[in-house]
Design a protein around this motif. Structure first.
Motif, PDB file in Angstrom:
ATOM      1  N   GLY A  18       0.718  -0.515   0.497  1.00 29.10           N
ATOM      2  CA  GLY A  18      -0.092  -0.348   0.570  1.00 29.10           C
ATOM      3  C   GLY A  18       1.245   1.042   0.156  1.00 29.10           C
ATOM      4  O   GLY A  18       1.919   2.040  -0.711  1.00 29.10           O
ATOM      5  N   THR A  19       0.381   2.175   1.161  1.00 30.47           N
ATOM      6  CA  THR A  19       1.691   3.468   1.186  1.00 30.47           C
ATOM      7  C   THR A  19       2.421   3.365   1.884  1.00 30.47           C
ATOM      8  O   THR A  19       3.256   4.175   1.808  1.00 30.47           O
ATOM      9  N   GLU A  20       2.855   1.994   2.534  1.00 27.47           N
ATOM     10  CA  GLU A  20       3.389   1.404   3.291  1.00 27.47           C
ATOM     11  C   GLU A  20       5.194   0.725   2.486  1.00 27.47           C
ATOM     12  O   GLU A  20       4.651   0.142   1.971  1.00 27.47           O
ATOM     13  N   ARG A  21       6.264   0.866   3.457  1.00 26.86           N
ATOM     14  CA  ARG A  21       6.767  -0.591   3.715  1.00 26.86           C
ATOM     15  C   ARG A  21       7.085  -1.350   4.799  1.00 26.86           C
ATOM     16  O   ARG A  21       6.963  -0.416   5.790  1.00 26.86           O
ATOM     17  N   ARG A  22       6.290  -2.540   4.071  1.00 27.58           N
ATOM     18  CA  ARG A  22       6.318  -3.610   5.650  1.00 27.58           C
ATOM     19  C   ARG A  22       6.767  -5.095   5.502  1.00 27.58           C
ATOM     20  O   ARG A  22       6.953  -4.908   4.114  1.00 27.58           O
ATOM     21  N   ARG A  23       6.598  -6.264   6.072  1.00 25.61           N
ATOM     22  CA  ARG A  23       7.318  -7.320   5.958  1.00 25.61           C
ATOM     23  C   ARG A  23       6.655  -8.172   6.039  1.00 25.61           C
ATOM     24  O   ARG A  23       6.616  -9.575   6.448  1.00 25.61           O
ATOM     25  N   MET A  24       6.093  -8.403   4.791  1.00 25.63           N
ATOM     26  CA  MET A  24       4.640  -8.753   4.483  1.00 25.63           C
ATOM     27  C   MET A  24       4.535  -8.674   2.828  1.00 25.63           C
ATOM     28  O   MET A  24       4.414  -7.421   2.618  1.00 25.63           O
ATOM     29  N   PHE A  25       3.470  -9.860   2.340  1.00 24.04           N
ATOM     30  CA  PHE A  25       2.946  -8.925   0.898  1.00 24.04           C
ATOM     31  C   PHE A  25       1.580  -9.989   0.705  1.00 24.04           C
ATOM     32  O   PHE A  25       1.373 -10.995   1.118  1.00 24.04           O
ATOM     33  N   GLU A  26       1.308 -10.126  -0.138  1.00 25.25           N
ATOM     34  CA  GLU A  26       0.110 -10.757  -0.930  1.00 25.25           C
ATOM     35  C   GLU A  26       0.175 -11.714  -1.877  1.00 25.25           C
ATOM     36  O   GLU A  26       1.287 -10.386  -3.059  1.00 25.25           O
ATOM     37  N   ALA A  27       0.212 -12.888  -2.896  1.00 28.48           N
ATOM     38  CA  ALA A  27       0.595 -13.402  -3.872  1.00 28.48           C
ATOM     39  C   ALA A  27      -0.806 -13.330  -4.868  1.00 28.48           C
ATOM     40  O   ALA A  27      -1.453 -14.496  -3.154  1.00 28.48           O
ATOM     41  N   CYS A  33      -2.022 -16.622  -7.126  1.00 28.82           N
ATOM     42  CA  CYS A  33      -1.358 -18.024  -8.297  1.00 28.82           C
ATOM     43  C   CYS A  33      -1.475 -17.489  -9.426  1.00 28.82           C
ATOM     44  O   CYS A  33      -1.968 -16.736  -9.892  1.00 28.82           O
ATOM     45  N   PRO A  34      -0.668 -18.153 -10.355  1.00 28.32           N
ATOM     46  CA  PRO A  34      -0.026 -17.746 -11.740  1.00 28.32           C
ATOM     47  C   PRO A  34      -1.385 -18.594 -12.144  1.00 28.32           C
ATOM     48  O   PRO A  34      -1.899 -18.236 -13.771  1.00 28.32           O
ATOM     49  N   ASP A  35      -1.782 -19.518 -12.198  1.00 28.31           N
ATOM     50  CA  ASP A  35      -2.754 -20.455 -13.055  1.00 28.31           C
ATOM     51  C   ASP A  35      -4.698 -19.416 -12.296  1.00 28.31           C
ATOM     52  O   ASP A  35      -4.943 -19.709 -11.695  1.00 28.31           O
ATOM     53  N   GLU A  36      -4.344 -18.400 -13.222  1.00 26.43           N
ATOM     54  CA  GLU A  36      -5.478 -17.464 -12.995  1.00 26.43           C
ATOM     55  C   GLU A  36      -5.689 -16.813 -11.684  1.00 26.43           C
ATOM     56  O   GLU A  36      -7.180 -16.883 -11.424  1.00 26.43           O
ATOM     57  N   GLY A  37      -5.478 -16.918 -10.518  1.00 28.84           N
ATOM     58  CA  GLY A  37      -5.002 -16.132  -9.736  1.00 28.84           C
ATOM     59  C   GLY A  37      -6.510 -17.471  -8.573  1.00 28.84           C
ATOM     60  O   GLY A  37      -6.961 -16.641  -7.412  1.00 28.84           O
ATOM     61  N   ARG A  38      -6.172 -18.255  -9.016  1.00 35.29           N
ATOM     62  CA  ARG A  38      -6.906 -19.665  -8.560  1.00 35.29           C
ATOM     63  C   ARG A  38      -6.360 -19.600  -6.187  1.00 35.29           C
ATOM     64  O   ARG A  38      -6.957 -20.042  -6.145  1.00 35.29           O
ATOM     65  N   VAL A  39      -5.180 -19.011  -6.421  1.00 31.50           N
ATOM     66  CA  VAL A  39      -5.189 -18.824  -4.532  1.00 31.50           C
ATOM     67  C   VAL A  39      -4.544 -17.835  -4.538  1.00 31.50           C
ATOM     68  O   VAL A  39      -3.553 -17.645  -5.479  1.00 31.50           O
ATOM     69  N   CYS A  40      -4.970 -17.136  -3.228  1.00 33.13           N
ATOM     70  CA  CYS A  40      -4.274 -16.095  -3.246  1.00 33.13           C
ATOM     71  C   CYS A  40      -3.578 -16.858  -1.594  1.00 33.13           C
ATOM     72  O   CYS A  40      -4.353 -17.049  -0.584  1.00 33.13           O
ATOM     73  N   ILE A  41      -2.626 -16.048  -1.216  1.00 30.40           N
ATOM     74  CA  ILE A  41      -2.407 -15.946  -0.189  1.00 30.40           C
ATOM     75  C   ILE A  41      -1.718 -14.725   0.393  1.00 30.40           C
ATOM     76  O   ILE A  41      -1.563 -13.601  -0.371  1.00 30.40           O
ATOM     77  N   HIS A  42      -1.489 -14.759   2.152  1.00 24.97           N
ATOM     78  CA  HIS A  42      -0.953 -13.470   2.849  1.00 24.97           C
ATOM     79  C   HIS A  42       0.417 -14.481   3.711  1.00 24.97           C
ATOM     80  O   HIS A  42      -0.279 -14.887   3.987  1.00 24.97           O
ATOM     81  N   CYS A  43       1.367 -13.427   2.933  1.00 24.35           N
ATOM     82  CA  CYS A  43       2.797 -13.936   4.017  1.00 24.35           C
ATOM     83  C   CYS A  43       3.346 -12.733   4.432  1.00 24.35           C
ATOM     84  O   CYS A  43       3.326 -11.504   4.285  1.00 24.35           O
ATOM     85  N   GLU A  44       4.148 -13.129   5.734  1.00 25.47           N
ATOM     86  CA  GLU A  44       4.500 -12.355   6.585  1.00 25.47           C
ATOM     87  C   GLU A  44       5.726 -12.687   8.072  1.00 25.47           C
ATOM     88  O   GLU A  44       5.298 -14.044   7.717  1.00 25.47           O
ATOM     89  N   VAL A  45       6.168 -12.040   7.941  1.00 24.53           N
ATOM     90  CA  VAL A  45       7.561 -12.693   8.982  1.00 24.53           C
ATOM     91  C   VAL A  45       6.648 -12.613  10.517  1.00 24.53           C
ATOM     92  O   VAL A  45       6.210 -11.925  10.645  1.00 24.53           O
ATOM     93  N   ILE A  46       7.159 -13.850  11.160  1.00 23.69           N
ATOM     94  CA  ILE A  46       6.640 -13.825  12.218  1.00 23.69           C
ATOM     95  C   ILE A  46       7.797 -13.991  13.152  1.00 23.69           C
ATOM     96  O   ILE A  46       9.284 -14.593  12.834  1.00 23.69           O
ATOM     97  N   GLU A  47       8.173 -13.086  14.549  1.00 24.39           N
ATOM     98  CA  GLU A  47       9.383 -12.885  15.245  1.00 24.39           C
ATOM     99  C   GLU A  47       9.720 -13.856  16.309  1.00 24.39           C
ATOM    100  O   GLU A  47       8.143 -15.424  16.596  1.00 24.39           O
TER     101      GLU A  47
END
Length: 82
Positions: free
Chosen positions: A57-66, A68-82
């Motif tokens: 978004g408008t920030e820089r964070r240690r996470m992202f969303e992505a 699947c390259p197969d028509e976006g069939r799978v959506c994931i959220h990845c984040e660093v855990i301490e």
């Protein structure tokens, strides 16, 4: 090195590998997901695992969303855990 939590937020996976609500903790091994999705997320996952902050978004964070390259069939959220 940090661990990264990978959460499946949506899934219409053709191979049946991933279901909504699945959670994987990535330490030093690849989680049991299809290689297409893994190849898509690995560069960003490796970056946040090693301390990088990505545009989120408008920030820089240690996470992202992505999607699947197969028509976006799978959506994931990845984040660093301490």
């Amino acid at each position: 090195m940090n661990k990264v939590k990978v959460s499946v937020t949506e899934s219409r996976c053709r191979g049946g590998y991933l279901k909504k609500g699945d959670i994987f903790i990535v330490d030093d091994l690849c989680p049991p997901i299809c290689h297409e999705l893994w190849n898509n997320i690995y560069p960003s996952l490796y970056a946040i695992k090693n301390g990088a902050a990505l545009d989120y978004g408008t920030e820089r964070r240690r996470m992202f969303e992505a999607k699947c390259p197969d028509e976006g069939r799978v959506c994931i959220h990845c984040e660093v855990i301490e």
